[in-house]
Design an enzyme around this catalytic site. Structure first.
Site, PDB file in Angstrom:
ATOM      1  N   HIS A 122       0.882  -1.212  -0.117  1.00 25.58           N
ATOM      2  CA  HIS A 122      -0.063  -0.070  -0.018  1.00 25.58           C
ATOM      3  C   HIS A 122       0.849   1.212  -0.102  1.00 25.58           C
ATOM      4  CE1 HIS A 122      -3.043  -2.709   2.594  1.00 25.58           C
ATOM      5  NE2 HIS A 122      -2.793  -3.203   1.445  1.00 25.58           N
ATOM      6  N   HIS A 126      -4.894  -0.535  13.802  1.00 23.15           N
ATOM      7  CA  HIS A 126      -5.189   0.826  12.934  1.00 23.15           C
ATOM      8  C   HIS A 126      -6.493   0.371  12.143  1.00 23.15           C
ATOM      9  CE1 HIS A 126      -3.806  -0.877   8.856  1.00 23.15           C
ATOM     10  NE2 HIS A 126      -3.855  -2.046   9.625  1.00 23.15           N
ATOM     11  N   TYR A 129       7.519   1.186  10.299  1.00 26.03           N
ATOM     12  CA  TYR A 129       6.284   0.790  10.419  1.00 26.03           C
ATOM     13  C   TYR A 129       5.545   1.483  11.129  1.00 26.03           C
ATOM     14  CZ  TYR A 129       2.719  -2.838  11.219  1.00 26.03           C
ATOM     15  OH  TYR A 129       1.608  -3.785  11.477  1.00 26.03           O
ATOM     16  N   HIS A 145       3.299  -8.949  12.693  1.00 28.04           N
ATOM     17  CA  HIS A 145       4.430  -8.867  11.604  1.00 28.04           C
ATOM     18  C   HIS A 145       5.685  -8.800  12.124  1.00 28.04           C
ATOM     19  CE1 HIS A 145       1.563  -8.015   8.212  1.00 28.04           C
ATOM     20  NE2 HIS A 145       0.990  -7.023   9.076  1.00 28.04           N
TER      21      HIS A 145
HETATM   22 FE1  FEO Z   1      -3.448  -4.529   9.240  1.00 24.66          FE
HETATM   23 FE2  FEO Z   1      -0.972  -6.430   8.900  1.00 24.66          FE
HETATM   24  O1  FEO Z   1      -2.624  -5.730   8.544  1.00 24.66           O
END
Ligand code: FEO
Length: 394
Positions: free
Chosen positions: A23, A144, A191, A224
């Site tokens: 994105h 988020h 990040y 992640h």
């Molecule tokens: Fe908001 Fe890793 O997805």
């Protein structure tokens, strides 16, 4: 390959070594999609992975347990990098319950159009006993997504934190003590700057609540990157600093150039900042990705944006950057504009208007130069840099 996080708790996620774009974010080190399996009287799976990784994900689960033995699936976050494999997983596992937040249920139905899944909606503070362990849920709306929530394995002190505290960082090491520390913090900062920055107010509040409640986590397991087990407080304290948008005596000069005139101005401004002893970076948009620039801006006091005028407007890279910056809504950042022009010369005014629309206060009138900077123009650029430097130090 599945890995043990603590007794009875396993990482069963996948590593996406080659992801380079997310994105608009340059994922220069790839990423991981983390999923956790907890073995107790009830066997629980937390989150899944991107759909294309389903086969390897299933293999990882099979290393620990027959997937059919999973009783409950918890969806902490619906975004497709964590739920893409869910339809296939549901088909195989057929869990008793699919646990999610109220918005989670709404979003899951809107993604997968399955009203018939065995949803169990939980809210902040709800607890679920799965045997020796208790899971406590905490909704983290807009961290988020509106559906986002944390799951705390109370007795183990393990916080499964979905995207929060994550990094897009594909590594062989799955834990914070197994990887290069500087790279880990670079990726964690990147990040935060590119994903969580707009929600900084909520992050500050959350960190404050955690500290007030005296909560200490033994492990923070995000969706992640690496798992924080050696020093989970390090990432909490970093989030405290980043969400407060504490700014340093640092200036980021962001620009693109057509025939090097705007670049010459950037160099002149740099000299002025050097005169004042102010830390700064020159980042040509042609060679620096927007997500790298945002990472540097996270702790900078000022941003100087330069573009020549092209077709009464900006170079496209500068427009792209300003649009990206606007969405991330930085707070407390100051700025100014500069650029060269041939005849109409709108770029500086356009940049100033855009910076103001982002909420960035202008600290100097813009610097405009006709065609190639003369010796006099370069003196002006240096003085412009000194002025910004003095402001940043004040
Ligand atoms: Fe908001 Fe890793 O997805």
């Amino acid at each position: 390959m599945a890995l043990k996080v603590k007794e009875g708790i396993y990482w069963v996620g996948v590593i996406d070594w080659n992801l380079r774009e997310f994105h608009g974010y340059l994922t220069d080190k790839g990423t991981t999609y983390n999923s956790y399996l907890v073995l107790d009287e009830k066997v629980v799976l937390f989150d899944t992975v991107k759909s294309e990784f389903f086969p390897i994900f299933l293999d990882n689960i099979k290393e620990i347990i027959d997937p059919k033995e999973i009783d409950l699936i918890v969806v902490n976050h619906v975004e497709m990098d964590h739920s893409g494999a869910l339809p296939k997983v549901m088909e195989i596992i057929k869990p008793e319950k699919l646990i999610c937040s109220p918005k989670g249920k709404e979003h899951l139905i809107k993604h997968f159009h399955r009203e018939d899944w065995p949803y169990e909606v939980v809210k902040s503070g709800d607890q679920l006993s799965i045997g020796k362990r208790t899971i406590k849920f905490l909704e983290t709306r807009m961290l988020h997504w509106p559906d986002s929530m944390f799951s705390l394995l109370v007795e183990d002190g393990v916080l499964i934190s979905q995207d929060a505290f994550g990094q897009h960082y594909a590594t062989y090491g799955r834990f914070d003590d197994e990887v290069d520390q500087a790279e880990l913090m670079r990726q964690a900062k990147k990040y935060y700057a590119n994903i969580l920055l707009p929600y900084s107010g909520l992050v500050s509040k959350l960190v404050e609540e955690v500290e007030k409640a005296g909560l200490k986590f033994e492990v923070i397991a995000p969706d992640h990157g690496v798992i924080w087990r050696k020093d989970p407080d390090k990432i909490i304290q970093s989030y405290k600093k980043w969400s407060a948008q504490q700014r340093e005596e640092k200036v980021v000069i962001v620009y693109d150039t057509m025939w090097h005139s705007t670049e010459l101005l950037a160099q002149g401004i740099s000299k002025g900042l050097e005169d004042e002893g102010v830390d700064h970076l020159l980042m040509n948009l042609h060679f620096n990705h927007r997500s790298e620039i945002i990472t540097e801006i996270l702790d900078a006091k000022a941003i100087l944006v330069g573009s020549p005028t092209m077709n009464n407007y900006l170079l496209p890279t500068v427009g792209d950057f300003l649009a990206y910056l606007k969405g991330l809504k930085p707070k407390g950042l100051k700025g100014a504009a500069f650029g060269s022009y041939g005849w109409s010369g709108e770029s500086v005014k356009v940049i100033e208007k855009e910076l103001e629309s982002v909420g960035i206060e202008l600290i100097s009138e813009g610097l405009r130069v006709n065609f190639v900077p003369s010796e006099e123009d370069m003196k002006k650029a240096r003085e412009f840099g000194r002025k910004i430097g003095r402001y940043v130090k004040s």
